[in-house]
Scaffold this active site. Structure first.
Site, PDB file in Angstrom:
ATOM      1  N   HIS A   1      -7.110  11.778  19.451  1.00  0.00           N
ATOM      2  CA  HIS A   1      -7.588  11.843  18.178  1.00  0.00           C
ATOM      3  C   HIS A   1      -7.998  10.176  17.397  1.00  0.00           C
ATOM      4  O   HIS A   1      -6.977   9.282  18.189  1.00  0.00           O
ATOM      5  CB  HIS A   1      -7.150  12.621  15.973  1.00  0.00           C
ATOM      6  CG  HIS A   1      -5.532  11.969  16.329  1.00  0.00           C
ATOM      7  ND1 HIS A   1      -4.707  12.192  16.705  1.00  0.00           N
ATOM      8  CD2 HIS A   1      -5.860  11.450  15.844  1.00  0.00           C
ATOM      9  CE1 HIS A   1      -3.595  11.886  16.670  1.00  0.00           C
ATOM     10  NE2 HIS A   1      -4.038  10.863  15.436  1.00  0.00           N
TER      11      HIS A   1
ATOM     12  N   THR B   1      -7.422   8.089  14.701  1.00  0.00           N
ATOM     13  CA  THR B   1      -6.988   8.078  12.983  1.00  0.00           C
ATOM     14  C   THR B   1      -8.029   7.332  12.316  1.00  0.00           C
ATOM     15  O   THR B   1      -8.291   6.072  12.401  1.00  0.00           O
ATOM     16  CB  THR B   1      -6.037   8.132  12.790  1.00  0.00           C
ATOM     17  OG1 THR B   1      -4.926   8.461  13.321  1.00  0.00           O
ATOM     18  CG2 THR B   1      -5.186   8.129  10.844  1.00  0.00           C
TER      19      THR B   1
ATOM     20  N   HIS C   1      -8.839   3.436  17.438  1.00  0.00           N
ATOM     21  CA  HIS C   1      -8.174   3.568  18.824  1.00  0.00           C
ATOM     22  C   HIS C   1      -7.896   4.786  18.697  1.00  0.00           C
ATOM     23  O   HIS C   1      -7.585   5.925  17.749  1.00  0.00           O
ATOM     24  CB  HIS C   1      -7.233   2.629  18.915  1.00  0.00           C
ATOM     25  CG  HIS C   1      -5.581   2.971  17.422  1.00  0.00           C
ATOM     26  ND1 HIS C   1      -5.745   2.977  16.723  1.00  0.00           N
ATOM     27  CD2 HIS C   1      -4.768   3.702  17.894  1.00  0.00           C
ATOM     28  CE1 HIS C   1      -5.197   3.535  15.664  1.00  0.00           C
ATOM     29  NE2 HIS C   1      -4.179   3.931  17.053  1.00  0.00           N
TER      30      HIS C   1
ATOM     31  N   THR D   1      -4.246   6.772  20.297  1.00  0.00           N
ATOM     32  CA  THR D   1      -2.809   6.598  20.887  1.00  0.00           C
ATOM     33  C   THR D   1      -3.059   8.221  22.372  1.00  0.00           C
ATOM     34  O   THR D   1      -3.586   9.022  22.019  1.00  0.00           O
ATOM     35  CB  THR D   1      -1.792   7.145  20.203  1.00  0.00           C
ATOM     36  OG1 THR D   1      -2.264   6.035  18.971  1.00  0.00           O
ATOM     37  CG2 THR D   1      -0.716   7.073  20.863  1.00  0.00           C
TER      38      THR D   1
HETATM   39  P1  2AM Z   1      -2.214   6.872  15.554  1.00  0.00           P
HETATM   40  O1  2AM Z   1      -3.080   7.225  14.620  1.00  0.00           O
HETATM   41  O2  2AM Z   1      -2.177   5.191  16.445  1.00  0.00           O
HETATM   42  O3  2AM Z   1      -1.996   7.740  16.265  1.00  0.00           O
HETATM   43  C1  2AM Z   1       0.113  10.876  12.163  1.00  0.00           C
HETATM   44  O4  2AM Z   1       1.199  10.694  12.589  1.00  0.00           O
HETATM   45  C2  2AM Z   1      -1.125  10.253  12.501  1.00  0.00           C
HETATM   46  O5  2AM Z   1      -1.012   9.437  11.791  1.00  0.00           O
HETATM   47  C3  2AM Z   1      -0.864   9.399  14.186  1.00  0.00           C
HETATM   48  O6  2AM Z   1      -2.507   9.530  14.838  1.00  0.00           O
HETATM   49  C4  2AM Z   1      -0.597   8.353  13.758  1.00  0.00           C
HETATM   50  O7  2AM Z   1      -1.013   7.394  14.557  1.00  0.00           O
HETATM   51  C5  2AM Z   1      -1.295   7.888  12.348  1.00  0.00           C
HETATM   52  N1  2AM Z   1      -0.473   7.366  11.161  1.00  0.00           N
HETATM   53  C6  2AM Z   1       0.932   7.737  11.041  1.00  0.00           C
HETATM   54  N2  2AM Z   1       1.613   6.461  10.051  1.00  0.00           N
HETATM   55  C7  2AM Z   1       0.126   5.764   9.967  1.00  0.00           C
HETATM   56  C8  2AM Z   1       0.127   4.497   9.112  1.00  0.00           C
HETATM   57  N3  2AM Z   1       1.252   3.852   8.449  1.00  0.00           N
HETATM   58  N4  2AM Z   1      -1.184   4.206   9.153  1.00  0.00           N
HETATM   59  C9  2AM Z   1      -2.248   4.584   9.631  1.00  0.00           C
HETATM   60  N5  2AM Z   1      -2.288   5.914  10.616  1.00  0.00           N
HETATM   61  C10 2AM Z   1      -0.923   6.173  10.441  1.00  0.00           C
END
Ligand code: 2AM
Length: 217
Positions: free
Chosen positions: A69, A71, A148, A150
């Site tokens: 996904h 985010t 992005h 992950t």
């Molecule tokens: P990602 O978007 O880089 O994959 C659950 O942990 C999701 O939320 C993951 O997809 C993670 O990273 C994202 N995430 C976790 N902490 C975050 C933060 N402080 N800011 C933005 N995205 C975060």
């Protein structure tokens, strides 16, 4: 109480359809496999291992992290700053559950993460929160720079690192660092930015359908 805390999701984002997840994973695996065999990569192997001569199997080095996904807003069940405001945004309410086409324009690898850069359209930017780039300290990059997917994280690394690694590379580019051009690969051109940072700019962006939704976990 716990119920109120559950009322907002862990995060909002675009979730790739499962059929394309496999395709994106394969592309990323192929890239890691190829990168691993390049002399230029072996030359900088110590970025990953800390030792000059040790070998590294990049496919083992990175661990997959759940559903692929992109985010948009990390809400942390409402505890993250701006979480509530984000859910009240008209675009977020209206476009919740809708299908989108994401454009993956580059793949990147660092000793911490492997990810795909997502190039957002104007409509997709409506769902982008106010300041995730600034939160990460990158004040002068365009909105959406942090977008992005992950694809994997090294041991003990949290996925939040992937976006920070991407911003680091984009900041170097913005500061005028060209990076070291390594070679033209089948998928695109590979550049090295030092300290184990590799960027593969895709010749043809990978377009993938994705649903805007949220994840509670
Ligand atoms: P990602 O978007 O880089 O994959 C659950 O942990 C999701 O939320 C993951 O997809 C993670 O990273 C994202 N995430 C976790 N902490 C975050 C933060 N402080 N800011 C933005 N995205 C975060």
């Amino acid at each position: 109480g716990p119920l109120e805390e559950m009322s907002l999701p862990l995060f909002f984002g675009w979730f790739l359809l499962s059929s394309v997840q496999d395709k994106v994973r394969c592309t990323s695996m192929d890239f890691l496999k190829t990168l691993d065999t390049l002399e230029a990569f072996k030359k900088h192997l110590s970025d990953f291992t800390g030792k000059a001569e040790k070998e590294v199997d990049l496919e083992q080095y990175f661990q997959a992290k759940g559903t692929l996904h992109c985010t948009t807003k990390f809400c942390d069940y409402g505890k993250a700053p701006g979480a509530k405001q984000y859910t009240q945004n008209t675009a977020v309410k209206e476009l919740y559950g809708s299908a989108f086409e994401l454009s993956l324009s580059a793949l990147f690898v660092t000793p911490r993460t492997v990810g795909a850069r997502v190039s957002l359209t104007e409509e997709q930017l409506l769902l982008w929160p106010a300041d995730p780039e600034e939160e990460a300290g990158s004040t002068s990059l365009p909105r959406g720079s942090r977008a992005h997917i992950t694809l994997g994280c090294a041991e003990h690394v949290e996925p939040v690192q992937t976006g920070l690694d991407l911003l680091e590379i984009l900041t170097l580019q913005q500061e005028g660092q060209q990076g070291e051009p390594i070679e033209e690969m089948e998928l695109g051109s590979l550049t090295y930015y030092g300290e184990g940072r590799w960027l593969l700019t895709l010749r043809e962006p990978i377009c993938t359908p994705a649903c805007f939704s949220s994840f509670y976990g």
